[in-house]
Design a protein around this motif. Structure first.
Motif, PDB file in Angstrom:
ATOM      1  N   MET A  64      53.852 -66.037 -79.308  1.00 27.30           N
ATOM      2  CA  MET A  64      54.972 -65.172 -78.960  1.00 27.30           C
ATOM      3  C   MET A  64      54.610 -64.263 -77.783  1.00 27.30           C
ATOM      4  N   HIS A  65      55.637 -63.791 -77.088  1.00 25.78           N
ATOM      5  CA  HIS A  65      55.446 -62.810 -76.019  1.00 25.78           C
ATOM      6  C   HIS A  65      54.406 -63.272 -75.000  1.00 25.78           C
ATOM      7  N   ASN A  66      54.615 -64.476 -74.475  1.00 26.96           N
ATOM      8  CA  ASN A  66      53.823 -64.963 -73.358  1.00 26.96           C
ATOM      9  C   ASN A  66      54.789 -65.253 -72.198  1.00 26.96           C
ATOM     10  N   LYS A  67      54.403 -66.155 -71.323  1.00 21.82           N
ATOM     11  CA  LYS A  67      55.265 -66.550 -70.214  1.00 21.82           C
ATOM     12  C   LYS A  67      55.451 -68.060 -70.206  1.00 21.82           C
ATOM     13  N   LEU A  68      55.487 -68.627 -71.400  1.00 19.09           N
ATOM     14  CA  LEU A  68      55.612 -70.074 -71.523  1.00 19.09           C
ATOM     15  C   LEU A  68      56.904 -70.561 -70.888  1.00 19.09           C
ATOM     16  N   SER A  69      56.787 -71.494 -69.959  1.00 18.92           N
ATOM     17  CA  SER A  69      57.965 -72.082 -69.319  1.00 18.92           C
ATOM     18  C   SER A  69      58.035 -73.583 -69.561  1.00 18.92           C
ATOM     19  N   LYS A  70      57.009 -74.125 -70.193  1.00 19.19           N
ATOM     20  CA  LYS A  70      57.027 -75.551 -70.537  1.00 19.19           C
ATOM     21  C   LYS A  70      56.204 -75.806 -71.783  1.00 19.19           C
ATOM     22  N   PHE A  71      56.595 -76.851 -72.480  1.00 17.06           N
ATOM     23  CA  PHE A  71      55.880 -77.270 -73.692  1.00 17.06           C
ATOM     24  C   PHE A  71      55.926 -78.796 -73.693  1.00 17.06           C
ATOM     25  N   PRO A  72      54.984 -79.430 -72.989  1.00 21.15           N
ATOM     26  CA  PRO A  72      55.016 -80.885 -72.814  1.00 21.15           C
ATOM     27  C   PRO A  72      55.064 -81.642 -74.136  1.00 21.15           C
ATOM     28  N   SER A  73      55.840 -82.695 -74.178  1.00 17.20           N
ATOM     29  CA  SER A  73      55.911 -83.524 -75.378  1.00 17.20           C
ATOM     30  C   SER A  73      54.568 -84.207 -75.598  1.00 17.20           C
ATOM     31  N   GLY A  74      54.243 -84.439 -76.835  1.00 16.24           N
ATOM     32  CA  GLY A  74      52.991 -85.116 -77.173  1.00 16.24           C
ATOM     33  C   GLY A  74      51.865 -84.188 -77.561  1.00 16.24           C
ATOM     34  N   LEU A  75      51.987 -82.895 -77.255  1.00 16.58           N
ATOM     35  CA  LEU A  75      50.897 -81.971 -77.583  1.00 16.58           C
ATOM     36  C   LEU A  75      50.691 -81.834 -79.085  1.00 16.58           C
ATOM     37  N   LEU A  76      51.744 -82.044 -79.862  1.00 15.19           N
ATOM     38  CA  LEU A  76      51.654 -81.842 -81.311  1.00 15.19           C
ATOM     39  C   LEU A  76      51.727 -83.162 -82.077  1.00 15.19           C
TER      40      LEU A  76
END
Length: 350
Positions: A155-167
């Motif tokens: 939470m409370h970061n600057k995440l602008s992407k979350f690539p598929s496959g990481l999880l």
């Protein structure tokens, strides 16, 4: 509703286990708490900048010490607390002794960026169960290779992407918190397909235009408040048969963006659609218990939204209904509402 940290499993006797779990919980939620006075002096196998209580030798407390770097972690440490520092960098080698041992890593309230996380650090933690990385400067998620990961907080970061496959291989992951970032719907497309046991997902306070796609059918809690969502796709909830709590408040929902019966799901217990632009009450299932519609533009009270047919055994289980800050009053309700909403204890209009 944020899920509480589950009990940590330590190889100790039951009475001591209760004390240690209590301390661990207090430590995470109260950063000023000093565990040393309760757990004894620091043991010899500890980094000099931290504390490793002799009665809790598998934990290393390095929180609130103005640290600039993650200190070297000695063998035997399973629980590492680094919150409330000024850490900017994670240097190579700091986790070399605990790559297969570390269970909890708390890095909240620091100044870490992706470019300052060296290879061979978090990407080598094969046994990590909880990663708390909130209030930093990450622009994309940092995911350990551990298949035991069950809780992820960024939470409370600057995440602008979350690539598929990481999880993809995170089959034990049950809780993900990503609120207060800069994520768009495109940025998280396919991001949550892997965790087959996921129970809770919070993507509030982002830039989503629609609810996350491809979330696992195991999901029970979905929070997407404070986004730019203007509708919900037909059949979206049909793919989530276990969903109980859905919050989409403070968005841009309009009647035209809600297909007929989109919220008529038997599993739902709580539905929050407050602070949107709805003009009518959407159809809900008779099993829903809490419905929040305050601060919309609702101008009529249609009883069929709650009950299609009313009999001695067929009626709404709604207990709490908020309609305040709309364009209707208690007088807008039909006289026979008492039969449909017979178990409602709280209906608010003002």
């Amino acid at each position: 509703m944020e899920q509480k940290i589950r009990d940590a499993m330590f190889p100790v006797r039951a009475p001591l286990l209760a004390l240690l779990v209590s301390v661990a919980l207090c430590q995470y939620y109260d950063y000023d708490y000093q565990p040393v006075s309760m757990l004894g002096p620091s043991g010899p196998n500890c980094n000099q900048e931290c504390e490793c209580p002799i009665n809790f030798p598998s934990a290393m407390y390095c929180d609130s010490r103005k640290l600039k770097f993650v200190p070297f972690v000695p063998t035997g440490i399973k629980y590492l607390y680094l919150q409330n520092n000024q850490i900017e960098e994670i240097k190579a080698g700091v986790f070399d002794n605990v790559t297969a041992e570390l269970r909890w890593l708390v890095l909240d309230n620091n100044q870490i960026t992706n470019g300052k996380i060296a290879k061979g650090t978090i990407d080598k933690l094969t046994a990590l169960e909880k990663l708390f990385f909130s209030y930093n400067n990450l622009t994309e998620p940092v995911i350990p290779p551990s298949k035991s990961l069950d809780e992820l907080k960024m939470m409370h970061n600057k995440l602008s992407k979350f690539p598929s496959g990481l999880l993809t291989d995170k089959e034990n992951l049950t809780s993900i918190n990503l609120q207060h970032n800069q994520l768009t719907s495109d940025a998280i497309a396919g991001a949550f397909k892997g965790p087959k046991k996921l129970l809770s997902l919070d993507v509030s306070h982002n830039k989503l235009k629609k609810l996350p796609a491809g979330v696992p059918s195991s999901l029970e809690i979905l929070y997407a408040d404070y986004n730019d969502i203007d509708g919900v796709g037909a059949g979206y909830l049909n793919k989530l048969p276990a969903l109980q709590y859905l919050r989409i408040s403070h968005n841009k929902l309009v009647d035209s963006g809600l297909p007929a019966g989109v919220f008529n799901a038997t599993s739902l217990v709580e539905l929050d659609l407050s602070f949107n632009k709805l003009q009518s009450i959407p159809e809900i299932n008779e099993k829903l218990e809490q419905l929040y519609l305050q601060a919309n533009e609702i101008n009529k009270f249609d009883l069929t939204s709650f009950c299609k047919h009313v009999t001695s055994t067929s009626f709404s289980n709604l207990r709490h209904l908020r309609l305040d800050a709309n364009n209707i009053t208690h007088n807008s309700m039909p006289s026979d509402y008492v039969n449909c909403l017979r178990v409602a204890t709280d209906i608010m209009f003002e």
